[in-house]
Design an enzyme around this catalytic site. Structure first.
Site, mmCIF file in Angstrom:
data_model
loop_
_atom_site.group_PDB
_atom_site.id
_atom_site.type_symbol
_atom_site.label_atom_id
_atom_site.label_comp_id
_atom_site.label_asym_id
_atom_site.label_seq_id
_atom_site.Cartn_x
_atom_site.Cartn_y
_atom_site.Cartn_z
ATOM 1 C CB VAL A 68 5.592 2.537 -3.945
ATOM 2 C CG1 VAL A 68 4.918 3.181 -2.761
ATOM 3 C CG2 VAL A 68 4.718 2.551 -5.185
ATOM 4 C CG ASN A 114 -4.095 2.258 -1.903
ATOM 5 O OD1 ASN A 114 -5.132 1.701 -2.262
ATOM 6 N ND2 ASN A 114 -3.832 3.530 -2.200
ATOM 7 C CE1 TYR A 152 -5.016 -0.618 -12.072
ATOM 8 C CE2 TYR A 152 -6.505 -2.455 -12.490
ATOM 9 C CZ TYR A 152 -6.094 -1.406 -11.691
ATOM 10 O OH TYR A 152 -6.742 -1.157 -10.503
ATOM 11 C CE LYS A 160 -4.233 -3.119 -9.095
ATOM 12 N NZ LYS A 160 -3.788 -2.584 -7.792
HETATM 13 C C1 BGC Z 1 -9.797 0.011 -11.937
HETATM 14 C C2 BGC Z 1 -10.981 0.892 -12.286
HETATM 15 C C3 BGC Z 1 -12.145 0.063 -12.775
HETATM 16 C C4 BGC Z 1 -12.437 -1.113 -11.856
HETATM 17 C C5 BGC Z 1 -13.492 -2.045 -12.422
HETATM 18 C C6 BGC Z 1 -10.261 -1.059 -10.976
HETATM 19 O O1 BGC Z 1 -9.184 -1.850 -10.586
HETATM 20 O O2 BGC Z 1 -8.751 0.794 -11.383
HETATM 21 O O3 BGC Z 1 -10.604 1.835 -13.273
HETATM 22 O O4 BGC Z 1 -13.290 0.865 -12.885
HETATM 23 O O5 BGC Z 1 -11.254 -1.833 -11.616
HETATM 24 O O6 BGC Z 1 -13.257 -2.385 -13.753
#
Ligand code: BGC
Length: 272
Positions: A73, A99, A170, A174
């Site tokens: 993706v 996803n 990450y 998000k």
């Molecule tokens: C992550 C997980 C994590 C969860 C809560 C998710 O977005 O991919 O690794 O356990 O968030 O923290």
């Protein structure tokens, strides 16, 4: 008149969906649940062809329609191919569940540029590319009697709002998904295209197996979850199916948290 069990079960009858990252974890459960609700589903995978084919086989075994489609993706050509492949397989596309997601965790000063970029490329740019191609394809589809002609569900995370030390790539991706989703929702609403996000908390999948598979990890995780259990992929999948369906026709630009209360700041219970 009360809705019959059957009409609730088949919320997506006749719809055509692409689910990215559908060979395992939340994506696989979403693909199966959409199919159970009547959608034909393109099961995208990046590297694990065998697992994607198993998802397809389970869907077909249950009487549903599915194909496996390979594609990364984060690559523009691949995403164009995925949407085209879905249209070729089913004659059109009405639903996208963006996803695919990865984690490459490190403290800020230990994080390589490569790992920063890898996560942003899959988790944010990948969703942008999938949304763009889906909207282009939705525009070629028929209008639907006032109802949404296309629906997108972006897979977000509680970390679109909860900062997460040691996972800056990450969390940044998000957080970006949240604002991308809302901006797109605003941009295409007048065309009767809905864009929403689902934000899972701690769900038992391969991405966080290193945590939930040990007793200490599990206990630490549970301290963050007021509802007192770790989530299962089906908890998320059922919500995605509803959000993608006409039952949620007036819902756009919203993030639905599926987190057992993780965003409720459990550490404040008896504190503060
Ligand atoms: C992550 C997980 C994590 C969860 C809560 C998710 O977005 O991919 O690794 O356990 O968030 O923290």
């Amino acid at each position: 008149m009360p809705m019959t069990k059957n009409s609730r079960d088949r919320l997506l009858e006749g719809r055509r969906a692409l689910v990215t990252g559908a060979s395992s974890g939340i994506g696989a459960a979403v693909a199966e649940d959409l199919a159970r609700a009547g959608a034909a589903v393109a099961v995208n995978y990046h590297s694990d062809r065998k697992q994607a084919e198993e998802v397809v086989a389970r869907i077909r075994g249950a009487g549903g329609q599915a194909v496996a489609l390979e594609g990364d993706v984060s690559k523009e050509e691949a995403v164009i191919g995925l949407v085209e492949g879905t249209v070729e397989a089913f004659g059109g596309i009405d639903l996208l569940v963006a996803n695919s997601g990865i984690q490459k965790d490190a403290a800020l000063t230990e994080m390589s540029l490569q790992d920063w970029q890898a996560v942003i490329s899959v988790n944010l740019t990948g969703q942008f590319l999938c949304c763009r191609e889906a909207v282009r394809a939705f525009r070629k589809g028929p209008e639907r009697d006032g109802k949404a002609r296309g629906s997108i569900v972006c897979m977000s995370s509680v970390h679109e709002v909860i900062p997460w030390a040691g996972h800056v790539n990450y969390a940044a991706a998000k957080g970006g998904v949240r604002m991308m989703m809302q901006t797109l929702a605003q941009e295409v609403a007048a065309e009767r295209i809905r864009v929403n996000a689902v934000a899972p908390g701690a769900i038992r999948t391969p991405i966080n197996e290193d945590v939930w598979s040990t007793k200490e990890g599990r206990e630490a995780m549970l301290r963050l979850i007021p509802y007192g259990r770790i989530g299962e992929t089906e908890d998320v999948a059922r919500v995605v199916t509803w959000l993608a369906s006409d039952e949620a026709d007036y819902v756009t630009g919203t993030t639905l948290f599926v987190d057992g209360g993780m965003t409720l700041h459990a550490s404040f219970i008896g504190n503060g």
